[in-house]
Motif scaffolding. Structure first.
Motif, PDB file in Angstrom:
ATOM      1  N   THR A 135      45.033  44.476  43.858  1.00 11.68           N
ATOM      2  CA  THR A 135      45.224  45.256  42.639  1.00 11.68           C
ATOM      3  C   THR A 135      46.589  45.919  42.619  1.00 11.68           C
ATOM      4  O   THR A 135      46.888  46.711  41.722  1.00 11.68           O
ATOM      5  N   SER A 136      47.391  45.605  43.613  1.00 11.99           N
ATOM      6  CA  SER A 136      48.773  46.087  43.680  1.00 11.99           C
ATOM      7  C   SER A 136      49.541  45.140  44.576  1.00 11.99           C
ATOM      8  O   SER A 136      48.988  44.208  45.153  1.00 11.99           O
ATOM      9  N   GLY A 137      50.855  45.367  44.677  1.00 11.82           N
ATOM     10  CA  GLY A 137      51.677  44.518  45.519  1.00 11.82           C
ATOM     11  C   GLY A 137      52.167  43.277  44.789  1.00 11.82           C
ATOM     12  O   GLY A 137      51.800  42.994  43.644  1.00 11.82           O
ATOM     13  N   ASN A 138      52.998  42.509  45.472  1.00  3.41           N
ATOM     14  CA  ASN A 138      53.611  41.312  44.888  1.00  3.41           C
ATOM     15  C   ASN A 138      52.736  40.089  45.150  1.00  3.41           C
ATOM     16  O   ASN A 138      53.074  39.197  45.935  1.00  3.41           O
ATOM     17  N   ASP A 139      51.601  40.072  44.478  1.00  5.33           N
ATOM     18  CA  ASP A 139      50.634  39.003  44.654  1.00  5.33           C
ATOM     19  C   ASP A 139      50.004  38.684  43.312  1.00  5.33           C
ATOM     20  O   ASP A 139      50.441  39.172  42.271  1.00  5.33           O
ATOM     21  N   ILE A 140      48.966  37.868  43.323  1.00  3.56           N
ATOM     22  CA  ILE A 140      48.253  37.515  42.096  1.00  3.56           C
ATOM     23  C   ILE A 140      47.219  38.600  41.816  1.00  3.56           C
ATOM     24  O   ILE A 140      46.289  38.803  42.586  1.00  3.56           O
ATOM     25  N   ARG A 141      47.386  39.291  40.712  1.00  2.23           N
ATOM     26  CA  ARG A 141      46.557  40.446  40.373  1.00  2.23           C
ATOM     27  C   ARG A 141      45.228  40.020  39.757  1.00  2.23           C
ATOM     28  O   ARG A 141      44.933  38.836  39.586  1.00  2.23           O
ATOM     29  N   ASN A 142      44.454  41.014  39.366  1.00  2.00           N
ATOM     30  CA  ASN A 142      43.162  40.772  38.735  1.00  2.00           C
ATOM     31  C   ASN A 142      43.315  39.868  37.517  1.00  2.00           C
ATOM     32  O   ASN A 142      44.138  40.108  36.642  1.00  2.00           O
ATOM     33  N   ILE A 143      42.503  38.825  37.456  1.00  2.00           N
ATOM     34  CA  ILE A 143      42.571  37.850  36.366  1.00  2.00           C
ATOM     35  C   ILE A 143      41.698  38.325  35.210  1.00  2.00           C
ATOM     36  O   ILE A 143      40.554  38.738  35.413  1.00  2.00           O
ATOM     37  N   THR A 144      42.246  38.271  33.998  1.00  2.00           N
ATOM     38  CA  THR A 144      41.522  38.795  32.842  1.00  2.00           C
ATOM     39  C   THR A 144      41.033  37.668  31.941  1.00  2.00           C
ATOM     40  O   THR A 144      41.587  36.562  31.928  1.00  2.00           O
ATOM     41  N   ALA A 145      39.990  37.990  31.164  1.00  2.00           N
ATOM     42  CA  ALA A 145      39.406  37.025  30.225  1.00  2.00           C
ATOM     43  C   ALA A 145      38.794  37.791  29.061  1.00  2.00           C
ATOM     44  O   ALA A 145      38.734  39.026  29.062  1.00  2.00           O
ATOM     45  N   ASP A 146      38.313  37.062  28.096  1.00  4.70           N
ATOM     46  CA  ASP A 146      37.753  37.632  26.877  1.00  4.70           C
ATOM     47  C   ASP A 146      36.533  38.492  27.188  1.00  4.70           C
ATOM     48  O   ASP A 146      35.609  38.060  27.882  1.00  4.70           O
ATOM     49  N   GLN A 147      36.524  39.714  26.630  1.00  3.71           N
ATOM     50  CA  GLN A 147      35.388  40.611  26.854  1.00  3.71           C
ATOM     51  C   GLN A 147      34.103  40.122  26.189  1.00  3.71           C
ATOM     52  O   GLN A 147      33.019  40.593  26.517  1.00  3.71           O
ATOM     53  N   PHE A 148      34.219  39.159  25.262  1.00  3.64           N
ATOM     54  CA  PHE A 148      33.034  38.607  24.599  1.00  3.64           C
ATOM     55  C   PHE A 148      32.720  37.196  25.094  1.00  3.64           C
ATOM     56  O   PHE A 148      32.032  36.433  24.420  1.00  3.64           O
ATOM     57  N   ALA A 149      33.223  36.864  26.274  1.00  4.08           N
ATOM     58  CA  ALA A 149      33.000  35.531  26.832  1.00  4.08           C
ATOM     59  C   ALA A 149      31.510  35.240  26.955  1.00  4.08           C
ATOM     60  O   ALA A 149      30.722  36.083  27.371  1.00  4.08           O
ATOM     61  N   GLY A 150      31.138  34.052  26.579  1.00  2.00           N
ATOM     62  CA  GLY A 150      29.748  33.626  26.684  1.00  2.00           C
ATOM     63  C   GLY A 150      28.892  33.971  25.486  1.00  2.00           C
ATOM     64  O   GLY A 150      27.802  33.400  25.330  1.00  2.00           O
TER      65      GLY A 150
END
Length: 559
Positions: free
Chosen positions: A118-133
């Protein structure tokens, strides 16, 4: 929702034990702050203006009720009774004691949560649609793909030390509710004429001091190649991204320098070494993940409910809440409800421990035990029966969650700003509150229609001010706090795509901001035609009328 297997749980538990020893060594003096800093950042712990801030990952914004109860417990036992939901769909605690952080992470691990990446020079939290599904306009449910990307990217040895942080968003709907185009890497999922899932890959989006809309670098990519192609993108970035200047280290700078066409060529060349390799997805692997996202056992209901219709007719406040805070559901008799974290009084995105526990209870009672977090910093109950909506609204009113302002001027997106963040140039929260106070007439705000207002306390743009219809950026002028205003931004809803706002002119003092907003809104109302949206009026008349009204009686000394 995805459930940890033994490997997931072991990994998280081992990380907690490792971190516990690192904290012990820091407190004993065996580790200096300089040595400890990268270790704590790997677990989401920042040193902010007044105390440590701990950021907790909420993968693609999905929570179980027991997880939200644990977040409430942590707020109560380790913070000051509240948490802040961010534009990355994470939660942040602003008043954390270092010695308590190992226990905090252990509590999270007990409900399959963590602060990793959740910090640093890496791949952060991946986001998607809140109404998915549940969204009727959904072509492909993005959650299994987001989870596949999450598992692939967590502790990926090649991408733990990127030139800079890296953010990914995934969308599978006609309407982009995830702001895909302002991410380092974006994925649009769709289906080809044969009904097969394919991906459009975007790269080089981002905000900050150099805002850029992402470019499509590959279309119609078969789903089996999603990981290998993303890996090729990251390899090119990891190899050629700048490391000599952190302000020019994001992938958007590389894509802009090379040009999207040449960058895409380099990715294609790198992909040839990865294509059809070990990371190629199989149907078996997809099904292993997708089983966790199968539709729940919905009741067979009529899409109309007599009691619901009766309440709509009898209660104007309830009807207004339904109009603004409800989204249609693909299953008859159900709806998705957004609970506003933007009350008349309070910081945007904040929720108390009592409120979080109440939402967890409502999730169990009304929405199959599940909660979603949106990048607009609101909470969603995605599976509510229409016959339960009035009861939910009555409950929500008791806890300050029934503000009917989703998508309106007072549904403000804002970072914590200078009240907490050591990077901020200016405070965000007092400006948000001053605007809430100025536009406290909900009837007036309702009549203005869809209008996004985003506030960032510094150029890092955590409040996404560049893509707000109205954007506010805190800037430092000779040691004092000033605010720059942009107009015309869009995050990319509909077919128009994302647009960056345009700075209207010199900045303003905090005291001037409510009047500035009033003048902007007055200009909109004066020129509005046939109830059009703010952004449509702006696009039709341009910035000049707004600028003329705002600066008519003011000759500011600050640029």
């Amino acid at each position: 929702m995805y459930q940890y297997d033994q490997y997931d749980q072991t990994l998280v538990d081992e990380r907690v034990a490792q971190y516990r020893d690192q904290v012990r060594r820091r407190l004993s003096g065996e580790l200096s702050e300089e040595e400890f800093r990268p270790l704590r950042l790997q677990n989401g712990l920042y040193m902010q203006r007044h105390a440590y801030m701990h950021r907790i990952a909420i993968p693609y914004g999905n929570l179980r009720s027991d997880q939200l109860r644990m977040l409430a417990r942590i707020a109560r036992e380790h913070d000051r009774g509240y948490g802040h939901f961010s534009t990355r769909t994470n939660i942040q605690y602003n008043w954390i004691k270092l010695e308590e952080t190992p226990e905090l992470l252990a509590k999270l691990a007990s409900v399959q949560m963590h602060g990793i990446q959740t910090s640093g020079n890496d791949i952060r939290n991946i986001t998607a649609d809140q109404f998915a599904g549940v969204a009727p306009d959904e072509i492909v449910d993005p959650r299994p793909w987001a989870e596949i990307l999450r598992q692939w990217s967590t502790f990926h040895p090649e991408f733990n030390w990127l030139p800079r942080k890296f953010k990914i968003a995934v969308s599978g709907t006609k309407e982009d509710r995830v702001a895909v185009q302002i991410h380092d890497l974006g994925v649009y999922l769709s289906k080809n004429e044969a009904g097969e899932v394919v991906c459009a890959i975007l790269a080089g989006g981002g905000l900050g001091r150099t805002p850029v809309i992402g470019s499509v670098i590959r279309e119609n990519l078969p789903w089996q190649h999603l990981l290998t192609y993303c890996e090729a993108v990251l390899r090119v970035y990891n190899r050629f991204g700048r490391r000599d200047n952190m302000y020019k280290a994001r992938i958007k700078i590389l894509v802009k320098a090379l040009g999207p066409v040449k960058f895409a060529q380099q990715v294609e060349e790198e992909w040839q070494h990865l294509k059809d390799g070990p990371s190629t997805l199989t149907q078996e692997e997809y099904e292993r993940i997708a089983q966790y996202f199968q539709p729940p056992e919905y009741e067979k209901l009529s899409d109309t409910d007599a009691s619901f219709e009766k309440h709509l007719l009898e209660s104007k406040p309830f009807a207004r809440w339904i109009e603004r805070n409800l989204r249609p559901h693909k299953v008859p008799g159900y709806a998705a409800v957004t609970l506003s974290l933007k009350p008349a009084v309070g910081a945007p995105g904040d929720a108390t421990d009592v409120q979080m526990e109440a939402v967890a209870d409502w999730a169990d009672q009304y929405s199959l035990g599940e909660i979603r977090v949106s990048h607009e910093q609101n909470l969603i109950l995605a599976n509510v029966k229409k016959r339960d909506l009035y009861a939910l609204w009555e409950d929500a009113k008791q806890h300050g969650f029934a503000t009917a302002n989703i998508g309106l001027l007072t549904d403000i997106i804002a970072c914590p700003g200078g009240d907490f963040c050591s990077l901020a140039n200016a405070k965000s929260l007092p400006i948000a509150q001053a605007i809430q106070d100025r536009f406290s007439d909900l009837d007036y705000v309702y009549d203005l229609g869809d209008l996004s207002l985003n506030i960032s306390g510094c150029i890092n743009s955590c409040g996404h001010h560049h893509v707000g219809n109205i954007g506010i950026l805190g800037v430092d002028k000779d040691g004092s706090e000033w605010y720059q205003v942009t107009l015309g931004g869009e995050q990319g809803t509909g077919a128009t795509g994302a647009h960056l706002g345009r700075v209207i002119g010199p900045s303003f003092s905090a005291e001037e901001m409510p009047d500035v907003l009033s003048k902007v809104i007055d200009t909109f109302v004066e020129h509005r035609v046939d109830g059009e949206r703010f952004i449509d009026t702006y696009n039709r008349i341009g910035v000049a009328p707004f600028k003329e009204r705002v600066y008519a009686s003011r000759q500011p000394a600050h640029a």
